[in-house]
Design an enzyme around this catalytic site. Structure first.
Site, PDB file in Angstrom:
ATOM      1  N   GLY A  63     -13.035  -4.254   0.850  1.00 42.83           N
ATOM      2  CA  GLY A  63     -14.449  -3.909   0.994  1.00 42.83           C
ATOM      3  C   GLY A  63     -14.966  -2.965  -0.066  1.00 42.83           C
ATOM      4  N   LYS A  84     -18.639 -18.515   1.423  1.00 38.67           N
ATOM      5  CA  LYS A  84     -20.067 -18.415   1.717  1.00 38.67           C
ATOM      6  C   LYS A  84     -20.851 -17.553   0.737  1.00 38.67           C
ATOM      7  CE  LYS A  84     -19.604 -19.177   6.686  1.00 38.67           C
ATOM      8  NZ  LYS A  84     -19.938 -18.645   8.019  1.00 38.67           N
ATOM      9  N   ARG A  86       0.826  -1.217   0.000  1.00 38.68           N
ATOM     10  CA  ARG A  86       0.000   0.000   0.000  1.00 38.68           C
ATOM     11  C   ARG A  86       0.861   1.269   0.000  1.00 38.68           C
ATOM     12  NH1 ARG A  86      -5.333  -1.612   3.690  1.00 38.68           N
ATOM     13  NH2 ARG A  86      -6.503  -2.434   1.916  1.00 38.68           N
ATOM     14  N   GLY A 143      -9.262  -9.496  -0.714  1.00 34.97           N
ATOM     15  CA  GLY A 143      -8.093 -10.028   0.001  1.00 34.97           C
ATOM     16  C   GLY A 143      -7.661 -11.420  -0.407  1.00 34.97           C
TER      17      GLY A 143
END
Length: 401
Positions: free
Chosen positions: A380, A200, A39, A357
């Site tokens: 996100g 999921k 980053r 991620g």
């Protein structure tokens, strides 16, 4: 989102200006040392360019979740050295991000200098997007540049509020991200294929619901595929599956059919009695998983099918692995498809955008993280963009444009 709807740093006179640059320096640390500087390296080009144009560069970032308190272990001070190394020039540090300490530090800057302010989240008002806090930040700058797409899904003082008080622009990283995302789903070349994996369905319902209306093909892998197979009456043994979401899975399949989106599920799978390194495994038909086994990867026929489907596409977006890629040999499917996508991209036949991620880690494991057209480290924010949601940090730049 077309790039013409937001300002870039090409459109603002920066010489001599105090430029507040919101970046994401929330990097992994261990014992006060940065363990992954990705980053920092991604933030460097914008900061270098601003300094080279004679701006007085004031860097804003959060780190961790200090909940509005001053937590010594979450100070940005240890990042001064690695940031200076990435920029190839000294970086000053202020012990606060607002008030006299920050104002004095900014006042001493000369054109081309770089200053890092202390963790924004040491003040609870940052995450509340408190107008008083925004005002205190805004007095430190003449121009606001947002280069933190990874924080753009949060309406915080430094990601959204500042864009309404100062002339605002996207930094190079934000610009590259928005342009890549527009090419992938906003205004893509067709056919478009999406690869969605992970454990999921419950975490990706909005994502799947949005994608089936936008893409031509949807490859579903990982534990999610088990839920879809089970919903159609296929036994999945001891595999990870969300039985209570069977009805939802069938609704997504119906929505895909109505939108003329082909959904591809595994035709063969790799099964094992337990999830551990070196566990004996074998390939079986997707409809023949033994009761005492669990599905941990897609099989060779599935891999070939997916490769053929991707070969016919012009654009691909990817979020989530196809199998339990953390442990060999259950990374085989993810690695094989990732390398095929990389080859198509290198040949100029495919625009490939990936993010999230686990996805970034899986592509790195396959050795292709730099061989896709664009790989987002935004987590996100990338997921919310794929879900079709408006990102406050981006929307603020558009309104300011």
């Amino acid at each position: 989102m077309p790039q013409t709807t937001f300002n870039t740093i090409d459109t603002i006179d920066l010489a001599g200006k105090r430029v507040l640059v919101r970046v994401d320096l929330n990097v992994p640390m261990k014992a006060g040392k940065v363990t992954d500087a990705t980053r920092i390296e991604r933030a460097a080009p914008t900061l270098k360019e601003l300094a080279a144009k004679g701006a007085r560069v004031v860097v804003l970032s959060h780190f961790g979740r200090p909940d509005g308190k001053r937590v010594p272990e979450m100070s940005l001070k240890p990042l001064v050295e690695p940031l200076a190394a990435a920029l190839g020039k000294p970086v000053a540090f202020a012990e606060d991000c607002i008030g006299p300490l920050a104002e004095d530090a900014v006042r001493t800057l000369k054109p081309g200098d770089v200053l890092l302010l202390e963790n924004l989240r040491f003040h609870k008002e940052e995450e509340k997007n408190d107008r008083g806090f925004v005002d205190k930040l805004s007095v430190l700058g003449d121009v606001y540049v947002n280069d933190a797409f990874s924080a753009a899904h949060r309406a915080h003082a430094s990601t959204e509020g500042l864009a309404h008080l100062l002339p605002a622009a996207a930094g190079r990283l934000m610009q590259a991200e928005l342009e890549a995302l527009d090419k992938a789903l906003g205004n893509p070349r067709r056919p478009v294929c999406a690869v969605v994996g992970g454990a999921k369905v419950s975490t990706k319902l909005d994502l799947l619901g949005n994608l089936v209306g936008k893409v031509d093909k949807l490859i579903i892998g990982g534990g999610m595929a088990n839920t879809f197979m089970q919903a159609q009456g296929i036994a999945v043994g001891k595999s990870l599956s969300e039985k209570d979401l069977g009805k939802t899975a069938l609704e997504i399949l119906d929505k895909a059919k109505a939108a003329d989106c082909r959904v591809l599920l595994p035709v063969d799978v790799v099964v094992a009695a337990e999830f551990k390194a070196g566990a004996p495994s074998r390939v079986v038909d997707a409809k023949a998983c033994p009761d005492d086994q669990m599905i941990l990867d897609v099989g060779p026929k599935s891999i070939e099918l997916y490769k053929q489907e991707v070969a016919d596409c012009a654009t691909l977006v990817w979020n989530g692995p196809l199998g339990a890629f953390e442990i060999q040999p259950f990374d085989t499917g993810t690695v094989a498809l990732a390398r095929a996508v990389a080859d198509q991209t290198a040949a100029g036949k495919l625009l490939s955008v990936a993010g999230g991620g686990d996805t970034v880690a899986a592509l790195a494991a396959a050795g292709v993280e730099d061989k896709f057209s664009y790989v987002s480290t935004a987590g996100g924010a990338f997921l919310e963009w794929m879900e079709g949601k408006a990102l406050p940090g981006v929307a603020a730049l558009i309104r300011a444009a």
